[in-house]
Write a protein that holds these residues in place. Structure first.
Motif, PDB file in Angstrom:
ATOM      1  N   VAL A   7       1.241  -1.380   0.470  1.00 30.19           N
ATOM      2  CA  VAL A   7      -0.081   0.093   0.107  1.00 30.19           C
ATOM      3  C   VAL A   7       0.518   0.873  -0.212  1.00 30.19           C
ATOM      4  O   VAL A   7       0.842   2.625  -0.678  1.00 30.19           O
ATOM      5  CB  VAL A   7      -1.209   0.104   0.829  1.00 30.19           C
ATOM      6  CG1 VAL A   7      -2.003   1.868   1.166  1.00 30.19           C
ATOM      7  CG2 VAL A   7      -2.039  -1.146   1.023  1.00 30.19           C
ATOM      8  N   ALA A   8       2.201   1.223   1.297  1.00 32.83           N
ATOM      9  CA  ALA A   8       3.073   2.490   1.064  1.00 32.83           C
ATOM     10  C   ALA A   8       3.257   2.787  -0.704  1.00 32.83           C
ATOM     11  O   ALA A   8       3.144   3.751  -0.882  1.00 32.83           O
ATOM     12  CB  ALA A   8       3.713   2.442   2.397  1.00 32.83           C
ATOM     13  N   TYR A   9       3.515   1.589  -0.773  1.00 29.44           N
ATOM     14  CA  TYR A   9       5.101   1.599  -2.558  1.00 29.44           C
ATOM     15  C   TYR A   9       3.508   2.481  -3.725  1.00 29.44           C
ATOM     16  O   TYR A   9       4.264   3.143  -4.332  1.00 29.44           O
ATOM     17  CB  TYR A   9       5.601  -0.048  -2.535  1.00 29.44           C
ATOM     18  CG  TYR A   9       6.601   0.777  -1.940  1.00 29.44           C
ATOM     19  CD1 TYR A   9       8.286   1.256  -2.090  1.00 29.44           C
ATOM     20  CD2 TYR A   9       7.027   0.011  -0.553  1.00 29.44           C
ATOM     21  CE1 TYR A   9       8.876   1.993  -1.227  1.00 29.44           C
ATOM     22  CE2 TYR A   9       8.457   0.254   0.509  1.00 29.44           C
ATOM     23  CZ  TYR A   9       9.260   1.438  -0.274  1.00 29.44           C
ATOM     24  OH  TYR A   9      10.046   1.473   0.757  1.00 29.44           O
ATOM     25  N   VAL A  10       2.626   1.935  -3.435  1.00 33.93           N
ATOM     26  CA  VAL A  10       1.591   2.635  -4.591  1.00 33.93           C
ATOM     27  C   VAL A  10       1.795   3.032  -4.528  1.00 33.93           C
ATOM     28  O   VAL A  10       1.194   4.052  -5.212  1.00 33.93           O
ATOM     29  CB  VAL A  10       0.588   1.534  -4.146  1.00 33.93           C
ATOM     30  CG1 VAL A  10      -1.367   1.834  -5.188  1.00 33.93           C
ATOM     31  CG2 VAL A  10       0.394  -0.143  -5.133  1.00 33.93           C
ATOM     32  N   ALA A  11       1.528   3.695  -2.671  1.00 30.64           N
ATOM     33  CA  ALA A  11       0.501   5.291  -2.824  1.00 30.64           C
ATOM     34  C   ALA A  11       2.079   6.082  -3.646  1.00 30.64           C
ATOM     35  O   ALA A  11       1.551   7.563  -3.411  1.00 30.64           O
ATOM     36  CB  ALA A  11       0.891   5.850  -1.042  1.00 30.64           C
ATOM     37  N   ILE A  12       3.794   5.761  -3.034  1.00 36.35           N
ATOM     38  CA  ILE A  12       4.584   6.987  -3.503  1.00 36.35           C
ATOM     39  C   ILE A  12       4.474   7.097  -5.109  1.00 36.35           C
ATOM     40  O   ILE A  12       5.183   7.888  -5.704  1.00 36.35           O
ATOM     41  CB  ILE A  12       5.878   6.433  -3.095  1.00 36.35           C
ATOM     42  CG1 ILE A  12       6.302   4.998  -3.639  1.00 36.35           C
ATOM     43  CG2 ILE A  12       6.142   6.423  -1.933  1.00 36.35           C
ATOM     44  CD1 ILE A  12       7.896   4.973  -3.148  1.00 36.35           C
ATOM     45  N   SER A  13       3.534   6.414  -5.841  1.00 39.23           N
ATOM     46  CA  SER A  13       3.941   6.237  -7.059  1.00 39.23           C
ATOM     47  C   SER A  13       2.023   6.995  -8.077  1.00 39.23           C
ATOM     48  O   SER A  13       2.264   8.035  -8.968  1.00 39.23           O
ATOM     49  CB  SER A  13       3.847   4.169  -8.033  1.00 39.23           C
ATOM     50  OG  SER A  13       3.519   3.999  -7.002  1.00 39.23           O
ATOM     51  N   LEU A  14       1.364   6.120  -7.697  1.00 35.09           N
ATOM     52  CA  LEU A  14       0.001   6.540  -8.317  1.00 35.09           C
ATOM     53  C   LEU A  14      -0.773   7.839  -8.068  1.00 35.09           C
ATOM     54  O   LEU A  14      -0.509   8.567  -9.370  1.00 35.09           O
ATOM     55  CB  LEU A  14      -1.220   5.755  -8.343  1.00 35.09           C
ATOM     56  CG  LEU A  14      -1.131   4.499  -8.624  1.00 35.09           C
ATOM     57  CD1 LEU A  14      -2.513   3.429  -8.364  1.00 35.09           C
ATOM     58  CD2 LEU A  14      -0.689   4.026  -9.875  1.00 35.09           C
ATOM     59  N   PRO A  15      -0.297   8.774  -6.922  1.00 33.24           N
ATOM     60  CA  PRO A  15      -0.720   9.835  -6.725  1.00 33.24           C
ATOM     61  C   PRO A  15       0.039  11.385  -7.424  1.00 33.24           C
ATOM     62  O   PRO A  15      -0.051  11.662  -7.801  1.00 33.24           O
ATOM     63  CB  PRO A  15      -0.607  10.462  -4.638  1.00 33.24           C
ATOM     64  CG  PRO A  15      -0.496   8.440  -4.959  1.00 33.24           C
ATOM     65  CD  PRO A  15       0.032   8.076  -5.512  1.00 33.24           C
ATOM     66  N   VAL A  16       1.245  10.600  -7.195  1.00 29.30           N
ATOM     67  CA  VAL A  16       1.989  11.663  -7.760  1.00 29.30           C
ATOM     68  C   VAL A  16       2.145  11.353  -9.564  1.00 29.30           C
ATOM     69  O   VAL A  16       1.755  13.018 -10.159  1.00 29.30           O
ATOM     70  CB  VAL A  16       4.020  10.826  -7.866  1.00 29.30           C
ATOM     71  CG1 VAL A  16       4.718  11.480  -8.171  1.00 29.30           C
ATOM     72  CG2 VAL A  16       4.260  10.985  -6.737  1.00 29.30           C
TER      73      VAL A  16
END
Length: 387
Positions: free
Chosen positions: A331-340
């Motif tokens: 979840v954390a690493y998805v968060a550093i990609s998709l929102p950006v």
């Protein structure tokens, strides 16, 4: 322990090293903020591939072979960046960097803890955290200084990192194997048992909000600085990106004894404050507010992420803790990609300032939802206990 901590930090330096350099790549290769965010986000794909595909390998083959593989991926990434002349080459470099980070995140953490002398056993996890987040913060600071004040700005930072990574490889070779090699090679399962789900959902949403902010600062903050604030200094851009990681690392160590539920709630509240400051920084084109937003957001992210992981680990059955923790990291690493990437798309449609404000409002809203959910959950538990 010290040698492994150095290796951990040195490899993580490479994952954020390109941050102050994206503006130069954009200038040389003629691409916009959206392409910058995509280049940055491909790193997460490499991390997830390593976490899921290789996450269990160090238990089976040992820590040293996997750490050496991580060093090899880091050196390969630096070599690719050293000769990068197109966007596809930059994408390859970021994927290799993600693979190195994905291997080191779990394996080096376990190795540092296992190698700790008896006097350091209770502090070994904190040492691993500081090495990890400290390396992430040192990357943009080092690169920013070299890009701004040294020759060959697109090559020298990666030459320095190759040296750091090779020394890390020597450090790994110098350390005895710390694993009993009792595991099996296979894919890392992802699962969240029913008894953990209520806590996991809240903690994961808080982690998503916090990591989205760190991703934004690592990928887009230099563009904010030059385009919105009007300051074209790569060293300052690197220092701003560094500040969010430094604040996160210090907070994760300092907040270690705060009860997990309370810490996640406080972290979400602080993250809301950070996003409010970021909105003001973009609206008023304020450098001081942009830096303050990074520091405040780093405190909120560090507290909510580290204590959220502790809350999830507390509730998870011992035999399923690894897969629950892996789910949390995914979840954390998805968060550093998709929102950006979303930020990059919004910048193309609305402009960078408006996109940044929209991003801040979205993260603040998500953190507010988490905060309300925690307060409601605590109220229900108190009511249940009293009856």
């Amino acid at each position: 322990m010290a040698l492994l901590a150095y290796a951990f930090a040195a490899i993580m330096v490479g994952t954020t090293l390109p941050t102050p350099m994206y503006a130069l790549y954009a200038e040389h290769m003629h691409f916009a903020v959206l392409t910058t965010t995509v280049i940055y986000a491909t790193y997460a794909g490499g991390v997830l591939a390593a976490l899921l595909g290789l996450g269990r390998w160090s238990d089976a083959v040992g820590r040293r072979p996997m750490l050496l593989a991580g060093v090899a991926f880091a050196v390969a990434s630096a070599l690719v960046f050293l000769f990068a002349d197109s966007v596809p080459v930059l994408l390859v470099g970021r994927v290799l960097s993600g693979l190195s980070a994905g291997i080191f995140t779990g394996t080096a953490t376990a190795a540092v803890i296992e190698a700790a002398p008896s006097a350091w056993k209770t502090r070994a996890a904190a040492v691993a955290t500081v090495a990890n987040i400290g390396g992430l913060g040192a990357g943009p600071l080092l690169a920013g200084l070299l890009v701004q004040y040294a020759p060959h700005p697109l090559q020298l930072p990666f030459l320095v990192h190759i040296v750091l990574a090779l020394v890390a490889g020597i450090a790994v070779l110098a350390v005895p194997e710390t694993s009993a090699r009792t595991g099996r090679i296979g894919l890392q399962r992802l699962a969240v048992p029913p008894e953990v789900r209520s806590v996991f959902v809240i903690a994961a949403l808080a982690a998503f909000a916090g990591f989205a902010v760190t991703g934004m600062y690592t990928a887009v903050a230099p563009s904010f600085l030059s385009t919105v604030i009007g300051i074209d200094n790569h060293a300052v851009a690197g220092a701003i990106a560094c500040s969010i990681f430094a604040a996160s690392a210090l907070t994760q160590v300092a907040a270690n004894r705060i009860p997990p539920g309370r810490a996640v709630a406080i972290g979400c509240a602080i993250l809301i404050v950070g996003m409010t400051i970021l909105t003001a920084a973009l609206y008023f084109s304020s450098l001081g507010a942009l830096i303050a937003a990074a520091v405040v957001s780093g405190i909120g992210q560090g507290m909510s992420f580290s204590r959220g992981l502790a809350a999830v680990a507390e509730r998870a059955p011992a035999q399923r803790r690894a897969e629950v923790s892996s789910s949390y990291f995914v979840v954390a690493y998805v968060a550093i990609s998709l929102p950006v990437i979303g930020e990059g798309l919004a910048a193309r449609l609305w402009g960078l300032r408006t996109a940044g404000v929209a991003f801040a409002i979205g993260v603040a809203a998500l953190a507010a939802v988490c905060l309300v959910a925690i307060l409601v959950q605590e109220s229900r538990e108190k009511l249940s206990a009293s009856t």
